[in-house]
Design an enzyme around this catalytic site. Structure first.
Site, short mmCIF file in Angstrom:
data_model
loop_
_atom_site.label_atom_id
_atom_site.label_comp_id
_atom_site.label_asym_id
_atom_site.label_seq_id
_atom_site.Cartn_x
_atom_site.Cartn_y
_atom_site.Cartn_z
N SER A 493 0.71 -1.23 0.04
CA SER A 493 -0.04 0.05 0.22
C SER A 493 0.99 1.20 0.05
O SER A 493 1.59 1.45 -1.01
CB SER A 493 -1.00 -0.06 1.22
N ASP A 579 -9.76 -3.18 -6.05
CA ASP A 579 -9.37 -2.65 -5.04
C ASP A 579 -9.86 -1.23 -5.18
O ASP A 579 -9.44 -0.37 -5.92
CB ASP A 579 -7.85 -2.55 -4.95
N HIS A 624 -8.12 -5.01 -0.15
CA HIS A 624 -6.92 -4.28 -0.57
C HIS A 624 -5.71 -5.24 -0.32
O HIS A 624 -4.81 -5.08 -1.26
CB HIS A 624 -6.76 -3.13 0.84
#
Length: 661
Positions: A493, A579, A624
């Site tokens: 991320s 996502d 995610h």
């Protein structure tokens, strides 16, 4: 008792507005906050020496508000004269090592949500929500409350359970691995348990009981990752479901927290830098909530309660001390807060409990070495950049010879004030067993050294995190830990920002990189306010649409914006098809632009040039990050071994001990 609490709340309604006015006029530290404006709050100074993992009930996914909970045992009064000598700490270390060595490896597993209430334990068994008597929790004697298959979801699991005060109802939040959307079910507990209600897209939820002994469920509704609405519902003969509160500022989100004594429900409204808390009387949930302190930019606070007294944890005050308004000897503080440890700079004592979660990983075998922990002043494993000492945590086998020839896997995050995750992962365990060095770089932008550590790595200070990462890797190499040709880097991320930036600025430090759901196109993302999290994250990255300074600064480090023809390390990217946090489009654009730059560089270099590999592995689903995806784990490990030219035969055999393929 109830009348006393009502009088207390009435007094609070009149006293708090004056507090708000004063806070805006002068700089407050914790002392004048407590002494002058709310004299019923008792203030003590505490010295934090341990940290625990994040609460599972509040999402830790990247690009979200940072959270961490502590146990009261983690906040010890400063008594230097009573500090344990090193020998006593090492005795504790050896006891834990012995205990772990007697357990078979197969006992390590990820535990689902579990709650103890009354004389029962509520948890997931197979595809069912079940409960068993506390003393029989380890046996197979349990009562099935609900079969998750009735929801017709693909491999559902429970990630949060809440039981009504008198155990008439239990609520559970259910989701799947490939989606962040959660469904909350309410089950009526009786001789024949039955699902009473089902609510989609629920984020947080808590039970209270009103004056008529009726159970009331408060829950937050999440739409497109934004959580702005609070609802309350009742069941049985008096069934109702109504919206209770709506937050109108799109840059804020809402979550619920029940005080540890279950006396008050707090509605927490916050963004990355500012918060506001409303209090709901648990005995009178139909009354209007009470505002504790209206939002003031830059002021974050949380509320606890005990014996008709409020305890407030806030960032207002001296940044070099951890000051905590305590609740009780057995009550944990609520959240991630300022300078969560202030260890003595010269101490060499390793407190095993400090990192109890990942110590499980590294204490299994006696020939593993736990080199350093955050906060210890060992300059040999700390990098120095711009006058800042950047902590690192390093693991390797004690019997490793010539560490310079060992492969190195560096972990980094550095955003949102969140700690770098070092929890137990099977793949990390087998890498250490196979001779790898694991290094965790706690760079600025994270939360390891408190709020200032985060502030020094956000907005127009993002490049500090990049400088820290570069310094950490160079320090590792300089101290004899591996070398560039055997160095790999991994992040997920928002950690992808620093990794992508380093690949652009100093690719020679690395051989290979693995990224998961990486944030790589900061500039275009932060200029697109239609994306669900852009408005919420302006405090972290800046506003390039309205601030030219922010725009120009983001251009300096944004991975996508700075791709150029040069030699890059090989890169493996795992992305998820749907996502919502990091859109697939940005990752695809980055990958295509990177491949073009590599091709252009290869043309200029001539024959014999070995171009790096760039792999984009797009997985289905809308989650995610899927931590336990065996396909993802094996693909990443296979990629690292191939790029470094290592034999991967034994590692996959060892991995099978933990993962059921």
């Amino acid at each position: 008792m109830q009348q006393k609490s009502k009088l207390f709340l009435q007094a609070l309604k009149y006293s708090i507005p004056h507090l708000g006015k004063c806070m805006q006029k002068q700089h407050l530290n914790h002392c004048n906050f407590a002494d002058h404006y709310y004299n019923r709050i008792k203030l003590k100074k505490y010295h934090l020496t341990k940290c625990l993992q994040s609460k599972p009930t509040i999402s830790e996914l990247a690009r979200n508000i940072p959270t961490r909970s502590f146990s009261s045992k983690d906040f010890l009064p400063i008594k230097q004269e009573n500090e344990k000598p090193l020998s006593e700490n090492m005795d504790a270390f050896e006891k834990v090592r012995t205990k772990l060595e007697t357990q078979p490896q197969e006992e390590y597993e990820i535990i689902n949500a579990e709650v103890k209430h009354g004389g029962f334990v509520y948890y997931q068994e197979g595809c069912c929500l079940v409960r068993s008597k506390d003393e029989e929790a380890d046996n197979d004697n349990y009562e099935v409350l609900f079969n998750l298959e009735e929801l017709k979801l693909d491999q559902p699991f429970i990630d949060c359970i809440r039981v009504a005060p008198d155990e008439k109802y239990v609520a559970a939040k259910i989701r799947t691995e490939d989606s962040e959307a959660s469904t909350c079910i309410v089950v009526k507990l009786s001789d024949q348990p039955v699902m009473e209600a089902s609510f989609p897209n629920v984020s947080s939820f808590e039970w209270v009981k009103d004056e008529e002994e009726e159970d009331v469920l408060f829950y937050t509704f999440q739409r497109n990752l934004r959580c702005h609405d609070v609802y309350r519902a009742t069941f049985g003969d008096n069934k109702r479901n109504e919206r209770f509160y709506t937050e109108k500022d799109p840059s804020y989100f809402v979550f619920l927290y029940l005080t540890k004594d279950s006396r008050f429900l707090t509605i927490n409204i916050m963004n990355k830098t500012t918060s506001e808390v409303w209090l709901i009387d648990g005995l009178s949930p139909w009354d209007p909530p009470v505002l504790i302190q209206k939002r003031i930019h830059g002021v974050l606070y949380y509320v606890e309660h005990r014996d008709d007294e409020l305890y407030i944890l806030t960032n207002v005050g001296e940044p070099t001390e951890f000051k905590l308004m305590r609740t009780a000897a057995d009550t944990p503080a609520i959240m991630n807060w300022d300078l969560f440890f202030t260890m003595k700079r010269n101490t060499k004592v390793v407190d095993l409990d400090m990192f109890k979660d990942h110590c499980v990983l590294f204490l299994k075998h006696s020939n593993l070495l736990y080199v350093n922990v955050i906060g210890l002043a060992d300059d040999s494993v700390r990098s120095l950049k711009d006058g800042k000492s950047v902590p690192m945590t390093i693991f390797h086998k004690t019997d490793s010879e010539d560490l310079q020839k060992k492969p190195l896997l560096v972990h980094v995050y550095g955003a949102y004030g969140m700690d770098l995750k070092m929890n137990f992962r099977p793949e990390r365990r087998v890498l250490v067993d196979d001779g790898w060095i694991l290094a965790y770089c706690h760079v600025r932008g994270g939360g390891e050294l408190g709020l200032q550590w985060h502030a020094d790595g956000r907005l127009t200070k993002k490049l500090n995190g990049l400088a820290d990462l570069e310094a950490c890797i160079k320090t590792l190499h300089g101290q004899g830990f591996s070398q560039p040709s055997l160095t790999t880097l991994t992040a997920f991320s928002a950690g992808g920002v620093l990794v992508g930036a380093l690949c652009n600025s100093n690719p020679e430090l690395l051989r290979a990189v693995t990224l998961e759901a990486p944030f790589l196109d900061v500039l275009n993302t932060m200029m697109d306010t239609t994306l669900p999290l852009t408005l919420e994250e302006l405090e972290e990255w800046g506003n390039p649409s309205s601030d030219e300074k922010h725009k120009n600064y983001i251009k300096r480090y944004c991975p996508y914006q700075n791709i150029k023809p040069q030699h890059y390390p090989s890169i493996h990217i795992t992305a998820y098809e749907n996502d919502e946090r990091v859109p697939l489009k940005g990752i695809v654009n980055y990958t295509e632009k990177l491949k073009e730059a590599i091709t252009e560089h290869a043309k200029d270099t001539g024959e014999g040039y070995q171009a790096p590999n760039v792999v984009l592995d797009i997985q289905p689903g809308g989650n995610h990050v899927i931590e336990d995806s065996h396909k993802k784990i094996t693909a990443q490990i296979k990629f690292l071994y191939e790029e470094l030219g290592l034999d991967s035969t034994s590692i996959f055999e060892n991995l099978k001990k933990y993962l059921k393929f």
